[in-house]
Design an enzyme around this catalytic site. Structure first.
Site, short mmCIF file in Angstrom:
data_model
loop_
_atom_site.label_atom_id
_atom_site.label_comp_id
_atom_site.label_asym_id
_atom_site.label_seq_id
_atom_site.Cartn_x
_atom_site.Cartn_y
_atom_site.Cartn_z
N PHE A 57 0.83 -1.20 0.00
CA PHE A 57 0.00 0.00 0.00
C PHE A 57 0.87 1.26 0.00
CE2 PHE A 57 -2.30 3.20 2.68
CZ PHE A 57 -3.29 3.52 1.76
N HIS A 58 1.85 1.29 0.87
CA HIS A 58 2.71 2.48 0.98
C HIS A 58 3.61 2.63 -0.24
CE1 HIS A 58 2.19 3.54 5.44
NE2 HIS A 58 1.30 2.62 5.16
N ASP A 59 4.04 1.52 -0.82
CA ASP A 59 4.89 1.60 -2.01
C ASP A 59 4.12 2.17 -3.20
OD1 ASP A 59 7.15 1.24 -3.64
OD2 ASP A 59 6.48 -0.74 -4.28
N ASN A 77 5.59 6.00 7.43
CA ASN A 77 6.20 4.73 7.03
C ASN A 77 6.91 4.03 8.19
OD1 ASN A 77 5.41 4.90 4.31
ND2 ASN A 77 7.17 6.17 3.78
#
Length: 367
Positions: A57-59, A77
Site C-alpha cells: 500500500f505504501h509503495d 512509514n
C-alpha cells in the site's frame, strides 16, 4: 564528446529496460517469499502477512506509484523498515536483476494474502492474475523524490474516501473493499501512535483447529463485522496525541493496558466506511457518537457497502482482490501477465539451483 553522448544513450536504455522474470525465477521467488513469511512468527501470528500488505500500500502511494521505493524518514512509514530489511536481504542475494524490486514487493504481498486464506473456504486468488514488469525508481529501494502524504487514521470520511479516489482512482465501493485489509495486523504506539488490533476471535471465519493463524493474520470480513455488528464504539485518548475508538466495555485506553487486556480498535478512517466522521482537531476528536441520542452520527454513503461485506465474506474477498490488484498494478510501465510454463524455452533458461524444499509441502497446498 561522442563517448559522452553514447554514455547518455546507454543510461537511458538501461533505465528503460523492463525486467520480466522467467517462469523458474518467478516460481522460486514465490516459494522463497512464502518461506520468509512463515519464518517470522509471533505465537500463532505471522506478522509479515500484515507487514507486506502494508508495504504494498505504501509503495504504491506517490508519483512513481508501485516502484519499489520507500522513504523511511516519513513518520507514516514507521515500522516498514523491519519488513523491507527482510525482503531486501532476500532480493539482493537471489533476485536482483531477475525481477524488479517493485514486482518483488508486490509479489510478497500477494503471496502473504494467499497464505492468509490457506485454511479458509473463501480463498484469496490474486496470484492467478498477478502481473510483472513494474519499473523501480532510480534510487530503489530508497525513495528520493517527494511522495504523497500517507493518509492519517485520524482523517474523517470525506478526506479518507477522497484519498483513494485521488491516489488510486477508486470509487467508494473499491475504497471500502480495500480498507478491509485492516483485518490484518495491529497498530503500535511507536509506529502510528495508535494501539491495538482491529479484530479478535469473535468474528473469525477460520474453522476450529490448532493449525489456524491468529485473526490478525487471516484475511476475512471480521473487520466489517466489528464495524457493523458492534455499534456503540466510543473515543479514547491515546498518549495525549491520538484519538481512537474502542468498545465502551473496554473504555480504558489501550496504551494503559497490557496487550492481553486490550480492546479491538477502530480509527476514524475505519468508522468512515459506516458513519460521517468530521474531526474537530488534529487529534481526531469527533463530536458525534453512533448511539448518542443528543449528537448521533449519521451514516455515510459507504455504509451500504460495509453492510454487504459484513454479511458476505466471499463477495468481499472477491472485491478486495480486484481492488488490491488495481492498486498494485499502478506503474509507468505496461505490465504483463506473470510467466507461465513455456516448455523448452524456460527449461533451457532456468537456473540449476533447486527450489527451497523446506516449504515445498506448504507451497503445493497454497500455490
Amino acid at each position: 564528446m561522442v563517448p559522452v553522448i553514447w554514455l547518455t544513450v546507454l543510461i537511458v536504455l538501461v533505465d528503460s529496460l523492463q525486467i520480466i522474470p522467467t517462469f523458474h525465477d518467478f516460481q522460486r521467488a514465490k516459494t522463497d517469499l512464502l518461506g520468509l513469511i512463515e519464518s517470522v512468527k509471533r505465537g500463532d501470528d505471522l506478522p509479515m502477512i500484515a507487514g507486506t500488505v502494508r508495504l504494498a500500500f505504501h509503495d504504491c502511494i506517490g508519483k512513481g506509484k508501485c516502484d519499489g521505493c520507500i522513504d523511511h524518514s516519513k513518520p507514516g512509514n514507521a515500522g516498514l523498515k523491519r519488513v523491507t530489511d527482510r525482503l531486501d536481504a532476500l532480493y539482493d542475494a537471489s533476485y536482483k536483476g531477475k525481477i524488479s524490486r517493485a514486482d518483488f514487493y508486490a509479489l510478497a504481498s500477494v503471496t502473504a494474502l494467499t497464505r492468509s486464506t490457506a485454511n479458509l473456504s473463501d480463498k484469496y486468488n490474486g496470484l492467478r492474475k498477478f502481473k510483472v514488469g513494474r519499473k523501480d525508481c532510480s534510487t530503489s529501494p530508497v525513495e528520493s523524490i517527494d511522495s504523497s502524504d500517507i493518509p492519517r487514521g485520524s482523517d474523517g470520511t470525506s478526506k479518507t474516501l477522497q484519498f483513494f479516489k485521488s491516489e488510486f482512482g477508486m470509487k467508494t465501493q473499491e475504497a471500502v473493499a480495500l480498507l478491509g485489509a485492516h483485518t490484518l495486523g495491529r497498530c503500535s504506539l511507536q509506529n502510528s501512535g495508535f494501539v491495538g488490533s482491529w479484530v479478535d476471535q469473535r468474528f473469525s471465519t477460520a474453522p476450529p483447529g490448532e493449525e489456524n493463524l491468529s485473526p490478525t493474520s487471516i484475511l476475512d470480513n471480521a473487520y466489517y463485522r466489528m464495524i457493523i455488528d458492534i455499534v456503540p464504539w466510543t473515543q479514547v485518548n491515546i498518549n495525549g496525541t491520538r484519538i481512537q475508538w474502542q468498545e465502551p466495555s473496554n473504555s480504558i485506553p489501550n496504551d494503559k493496558l497490557p496487550e492481553s487486556k486490550r480492546s479491538p480498535l477502530l480509527l476514524n478512517s475505519d468508522m468512515a466506511i459506516s458513519w460521517i466522521i468530521k474531526p474537530s482537531d488534529a487529534l481526531g476528536t469527533v463530536s458525534c457518537r453512533p448511539t448518542s441520542l443528543k449528537t448521533p452520527c449519521r451514516h455515510s454513503n459507504a455504509h451500504t457497502f460495509a453492510k454487504i461485506y459484513a454479511k458476505n465474506n466471499a463477495l468481499w474477498v472477491k472485491d478486495f482482490t480486484k481492488a488490491f490488484n488495481k492498486m498494485i498494478e499502478m506503474n509507468e510501465n505496461k505490465l504483463r501477465k506473470a510467466p507461465i510454463f513455456n516448455g523448452y524455452f524456460d527449461e533451457m533458461n532456468s537456473h540449476d539451483e533447486p527450489i527451497n524444499e523446506s516449504v515445498d509441502e506448504i507451497s503445493e497446498d497454497i500455490f
